[in-house]
Design a protein around this motif. Structure first.
Motif: not given
Length: 219
Positions: A46-71
């Motif tokens: 959907a994002f590649r077809d032009g729906d800009a909002d679809a990207k914000r609905a994707l899950p994310c990963v933080c490769f470089m850091g981990r947190t025990k409190t806040k990001r």
């Protein structure tokens, strides 16, 4: 190694955004449960077809850091992973990936790719390439790693290098497993997090590569 995953939630304002609290997951679980899901495939399409909002609905990963409190950068503990984003690629991203890999086999120390590269995948836009690799000895900051590998692999000939990736808290939107070009699942189980790595927590100013004459040569 456990990674921080930020699943999409609805905010008080009714918008979709990554959760403020991470879900702890192993890489293989991220690949098999999230990247292999039909939901992620549909949102990226959907994002590649032009729906800009679809990207914000994707899950994310933080490769470089981990947190025990806040990001936040000052609250993150480094994982010893480094991420490079090549944006605005004007060619087929799969062909670019293969060219980079082939160049690395001739320009880098023997077996560097297999020993150091962890993940490579096409970004949600379909026009970017994300490379995740183990932090290199001789570099004291994330930005030095980014600049050093960019120089060594001559990555700027393919697109724009996103220097914002120097931030430990930088999130990566996940994509369908069909866009996963390379993974070293074993390295995720053996790479030691840099819990006491004060050097990798140093803040580095963004400088053009030609000004980084002090970047050590990989050996």
């Amino acid at each position: 190694m456990i990674l921080d995953v930020y699943l999409p939630i609805e905010t008080k304002e009714g918008k979709i955004a990554p959760s403020s609290k991470p879900t702890k997951m192993e890489w293989v679980e991220i690949r098999d449960r999230i990247m292999a899901s039909e939901e992620v495939a549909n949102k990226v399409k959907a994002f590649r077809d032009g729906d800009a909002d679809a990207k914000r609905a994707l899950p994310c990963v933080c490769f470089m850091g981990r947190t025990k409190t806040k990001r936040a950068a000052d609250q993150m503990q480094p994982t010893n992973m480094i991420m490079i984003d090549i944006d605005h690629i004007q060619r087929d991203v799969r062909e670019v990936y293969e060219e980079i890999k082939k160049f690395a086999e001739s320009a880098m120390p023997e077996n560097w790719w297999l020993v150091n590269m962890m993940v490579a995948y096409i970004t949600p836009s379909g026009k970017g390439l994300r490379l995740v690799f183990a932090a290199q000895q001789g570099y004291s900051t994330i930005l030095e790693n980014i600049n050093g590998i960019t120089q060594a692999l001559e990555l700027e000939r393919f697109g724009d290098i996103d220097r914002a990736c120097k931030d430990f808290s930088r999130l990566s939107f996940l994509v369908p497993v069909s866009d996963l070009l390379f993974e070293n699942a074993q390295l995720f189980t053996t790479l030691e997090p840099a819990w006491a790595s004060a050097n990798l927590l140093k803040v580095d100013p963004v400088l053009p590569l030609e000004q980084k004459s002090d970047v050590p040569v990989l050996t």
